[in-house]
Design a protein around this motif. Structure first.
Motif, PDB file in Angstrom:
ATOM      1  N   GLN A 130       0.837  -1.198   0.000  1.00  0.00           N
ATOM      2  CA  GLN A 130       0.000   0.000   0.000  1.00  0.00           C
ATOM      3  C   GLN A 130       0.873   1.250   0.000  1.00  0.00           C
ATOM      4  N   MET A 131       1.930   1.229   0.831  1.00  0.00           N
ATOM      5  CA  MET A 131       2.880   2.345   0.850  1.00  0.00           C
ATOM      6  C   MET A 131       3.586   2.466  -0.503  1.00  0.00           C
ATOM      7  N   PHE A 132       3.973   1.316  -1.036  1.00  0.00           N
ATOM      8  CA  PHE A 132       4.669   1.295  -2.321  1.00  0.00           C
ATOM      9  C   PHE A 132       3.798   1.937  -3.407  1.00  0.00           C
ATOM     10  N   THR A 133       2.556   1.475  -3.496  1.00  0.00           N
ATOM     11  CA  THR A 133       1.644   1.978  -4.523  1.00  0.00           C
ATOM     12  C   THR A 133       1.361   3.463  -4.337  1.00  0.00           C
ATOM     13  N   GLN A 134       1.220   3.876  -3.083  1.00  0.00           N
ATOM     14  CA  GLN A 134       0.944   5.290  -2.802  1.00  0.00           C
ATOM     15  C   GLN A 134       2.075   6.176  -3.304  1.00  0.00           C
ATOM     16  N   GLN A 135       3.324   5.803  -3.025  1.00  0.00           N
ATOM     17  CA  GLN A 135       4.462   6.604  -3.470  1.00  0.00           C
ATOM     18  C   GLN A 135       4.638   6.550  -4.986  1.00  0.00           C
ATOM     19  N   ALA A 136       4.360   5.392  -5.578  1.00  0.00           N
ATOM     20  CA  ALA A 136       4.440   5.279  -7.036  1.00  0.00           C
ATOM     21  C   ALA A 136       3.372   6.148  -7.693  1.00  0.00           C
ATOM     22  N   GLU A 137       2.195   6.207  -7.065  1.00  0.00           N
ATOM     23  CA  GLU A 137       1.105   7.026  -7.604  1.00  0.00           C
ATOM     24  C   GLU A 137       1.467   8.509  -7.555  1.00  0.00           C
ATOM     25  N   VAL A 138       2.051   8.923  -6.438  1.00  0.00           N
ATOM     26  CA  VAL A 138       2.485  10.321  -6.307  1.00  0.00           C
ATOM     27  C   VAL A 138       3.553  10.640  -7.356  1.00  0.00           C
ATOM     28  N   ALA A 139       4.508   9.722  -7.506  1.00  0.00           N
ATOM     29  CA  ALA A 139       5.584   9.940  -8.481  1.00  0.00           C
ATOM     30  C   ALA A 139       5.036   9.984  -9.903  1.00  0.00           C
ATOM     31  N   ALA A 140       4.071   9.105 -10.205  1.00  0.00           N
ATOM     32  CA  ALA A 140       3.476   9.102 -11.543  1.00  0.00           C
ATOM     33  C   ALA A 140       2.698  10.387 -11.793  1.00  0.00           C
ATOM     34  N   GLY A 141       2.060  10.908 -10.748  1.00  0.00           N
ATOM     35  CA  GLY A 141       1.311  12.158 -10.875  1.00  0.00           C
ATOM     36  C   GLY A 141       2.188  13.347 -11.157  1.00  0.00           C
ATOM     37  N   SER A 142       3.488  13.224 -10.864  1.00  0.00           N
ATOM     38  CA  SER A 142       4.412  14.334 -11.116  1.00  0.00           C
ATOM     39  C   SER A 142       4.779  14.457 -12.588  1.00  0.00           C
ATOM     40  N   SER A 143       4.423  13.419 -13.383  1.00  0.00           N
ATOM     41  CA  SER A 143       4.768  13.393 -14.814  1.00  0.00           C
ATOM     42  C   SER A 143       6.275  13.427 -15.040  1.00  0.00           C
TER      43      SER A 143
END
Length: 686
Positions: free
Chosen positions: A473-486
């Motif tokens: 869950q932590m992994f996905t959350q940080q990956a989602e934030v990073a992906a949102g940064s484009s």
């Protein structure tokens, strides 16, 4: 030379004829060759005549032009002589020419003096009128009124300043008393110029708003004044440069005529053009306006620079302290200003000024400085992403809305700072993720070691622990934030660092399980007479179930990892996708290794319980005992219970190892000193 050339040509011709006659000497052949050579001769003569005529025509034409030029030069020389003679005759024909010439000069000076007197008499009235008109314009907002008297003010002030320049230049070649009088006459001019400059400055500050509010007339008149000022500055600078060269040349000529014996060269500190030279140019009518440049073009660009700087001072005042990072979401006005300048203001400004380029550089420098301050203030991870996101939007806007090419677009923070931001973000994320996973490991390892409650059971009856789900869950959350940064680098970096943490976690699990399995084996096989072990040596129950849960978690972790790779790999380029895939595959190898390790540790526990019956295989007790049945029952009991709780893939692997270990353990029993009873096939029956 001609004889040699002729002989050479004759020799070549004879050689060619000899070659043609070499194979056939018949009369017919000779006639054919003769006809062929005659035709070639005619062709060559025709081409030669054609080229000769062409070159002869060019030479004839050139001679004609040369004669015409010579005639024109002679005519000009004759006319110049006529002019000189006419001038000489006029001077000698008019009696007392010098007196008349001098009288004319005196009249011109009297006329100029009269004109100067009239201007001096009305100068005070002109100053008052300029001052009043300036006050009227500055009392109201130019955006509302359109500054209707701007051109009139500039005309009157320019007239006054031109007169001031000329009088000051003329006073420098006069007495000190005249100079003091002139300074007193123009004592109010500095104040008027300062007022006018303030009016222009206010217009510069409101220039974009003037265009936005469609005050087209005001914009045109404003730039008309600046264009005229630039033109007049160029004109007077050219005159001063010519006069300077002229005076320097005259001074050099005068120095050469002086005796040079035993003379020491002196440093010439004279400033050119001299006051006398300017004075004479005014008298001759060469200089009719200003005597030196006024620099309103530089004034304009300096005020533009100051206006942009002041805007960003206000921005910093508005966003400071805890609010300073909010500025990133409130900078769209910069693009609006630049777009207004590019599409509208450039229509009224001289093209060679490149006003959009000037404005863009100023805004870029201020934005760069502002964002650099945010970077240097050690922002949090989310702020770093905001900065990188703004930088990306900035570059995209330059290409989309302003027509910059991909090579021309620029990063607002610079490539070096951007790379540093990437590194800072990933370092901070690594620290935070390490802290999060460290806390998670502490909690889940504590649960594993204490084993106060059984593991959780999912809908399929399989055992699991909470840690893996929380970790991903932590992994996905940080990956989602990073992906949102484009920012592909950020996303790839986050996945890379999290995979490294997963691999470290995998090693810790294997170490933890190995320690507890060894503790269990020591506890179960201690001597009955040995004293009760202390709490550190005791092994809580449920270890098999927890190892099964850990093995199941590896399969879930593998599924989570594949999902992450599939989802985020599509968001980046092929190069970055390969990097993500490689990191995930390394993590998957680690999960498989942990699952296999769990199976091996279960094998240790199972076969530790079977050590006694396996040691009795082929012994005397074997012939009358039930060791084989005991082994089979124990294995069956373990496997039936584990099968219902373990992932089918892991269980299949475990089952293979059980079969192999059973066979190897059975064969290993041969190492003991056993007797083999062959009587009545007893050995075979057992």
């Amino acid at each position: 030379m001609d004889l040699v050339l002729y002989e050479k040509m004759s020799s070549e011709a004879l050689q060619k004829i000899s070659t043609l006659l070499k194979d056939d000497l018949s009369p017919e052949r000779v006639r054919d060759i003769k006809d062929q050579l005659t035709k070639q001769k005619s062709t060559v003569e025709y081409q030669l005549n054609k080229e000769s005529s062409k070159y002869y025509g060019n030479v004839e034409k050139s001679l004609s032009l040369l004669n015409l030029s010579q005639k024109s030069v002679k005519d000009i020389q004759g006319r110049l002589q006529d002019v000189n003679q006419l001038s000489h005759k006029n001077k000698t024909a008019i009696s007392r020419y010098d007196i008349i010439f001098s009288a004319t000069k005196i009249y011109e000076k009297i006329d100029m003096t009269s004109s100067i007197y009239d201007k001096i008499s009305s100068f005070n009235e002109l100053v008052i009128k300029i001052d009043q008109t300036l006050d009227q314009e500055m009392a109201e907002d130019a955006l509302d009124t359109g500054c209707p008297s701007l051109l009139h003010i500039h005309y009157m002030l320019t007239t006054a300043r031109d007169f001031q320049d000329q009088m000051l230049a003329m006073s420098l070649v006069s007495t000190d008393d005249v100079q003091r009088t002139v300074l007193k006459l123009f004592s109010q001019m500095n104040q008027l110029v300062s007022k006018f400059d303030k009016l222009l400055e206010s217009l510069v500050y409101d220039l974009v708003e003037i265009v936005r509010s469609e005050q087209i007339s005001l914009a045109i008149r404003f730039f008309k004044i600046l264009t005229l000022e630039e033109s007049e500055d160029l004109k007077i600078n050219a005159i001063r440069n010519i006069l300077k060269k002229k005076e320097i040349e005259l001074d050099r000529t005068a120095i050469k005529k002086l005796p040079s014996r035993n003379s020491v060269p002196q440093q010439n500190a004279t400033e050119y053009p001299t006051s006398k030279g300017i004075y004479e140019e005014i008298l001759s009518g060469t200089i009719t306006t200003r005597t030196q440049s006024r620099g309103y073009r530089n004034f304009f660009f300096n005020k533009v620079k100051q206006s942009v700087r002041d805007m960003f001072v206000e921005v910093r005042n508005e966003y400071q302290g805890e609010k300073r990072f909010d500025v990133l979401n409130n900078l769209d006005w910069v693009f609006n200003e630049l777009l207004m300048i590019k599409e509208h203001l450039t229509k009224y400004c001289p093209p060679h000024w490149d006003i959009f380029g000037e404005y863009f550089e100023l805004y870029y420098q201020e934005l760069h400085s502002l964002v650099s301050e945010l970077v240097e203030s050690e922002p949090e991870t989310l702020i770093i992403l905001d900065i990188l996101d703004y930088d990306k939007r900035f570059q995209e806007t330059l290409v989309k809305d302003f027509g910059f090419s991909k090579k021309e677009k620029r990063s607002i923070i610079g490539d070096k700072q951007k790379e540093q931001l990437f590194a800072d973000y990933l370092s901070m994320i690594l620290v935070k993720m390490s802290e999060w996973i460290g806390n998670l490991e502490k909690a889940e390892f504590e649960v594993f070691l204490e084993r106060k409650t059984p593991p959780h059971v999912d809908s399929e009856g399989l055992l699991y622990l909470d840690g893996t789900r929380t970790c991903f869950q932590m992994f996905t959350q940080q990956a989602e934030v990073a992906a949102g940064s484009s920012q592909a680098k950020i996303l790839v970096g986050v996945i890379n660092r999290f995979c490294d943490l997963l691999k470290q976690r995998q090693k810790k699990w294997m170490q933890m399980i190995e320690v507890d399995v060894q503790k269990l084996l020591r506890f179960n096989h201690r001597d009955e007479d040995a004293p009760e072990p202390d709490s550190s040596e005791q092994c809580p129950g449920g270890l098999v179930e927890y190892i099964v849960a850990v093995a199941n978690d590896q399969m879930k972790a593998a599924d989570y990892s594949v999902a992450i790779s599939s989802k985020y790999g599509k968001l980046v380029t092929k190069t970055y996708e390969r990097a993500i895939t490689q990191d995930i595959e390394e993590a998957l190898d680690g999960f498989a290794e942990v699952a296999k390790f769990c199976s091996n540790e279960l094998i240790k526990i199972i076969f530790a319980d079977l050590a006694s019956p396996f040691s009795e295989i082929f012994s005397k007790a074997w012939y009358s005992g039930s060791q084989a049945q005991q082994i089979a029952d124990t294995l069956y009991e373990y496997l039936v219970e584990i099968k219902s709780q373990m992932n089918s893939v892991v269980f299949a692997s475990l089952l293979e190892i059980v079969v192999e270990e059973t066979i190897l353990s059975f064969i290993s029993a041969l190492k003991y000193e056993h007797s083999f009873r062959n009587k009545n096939n007893k050995f075979l029956d057992c």
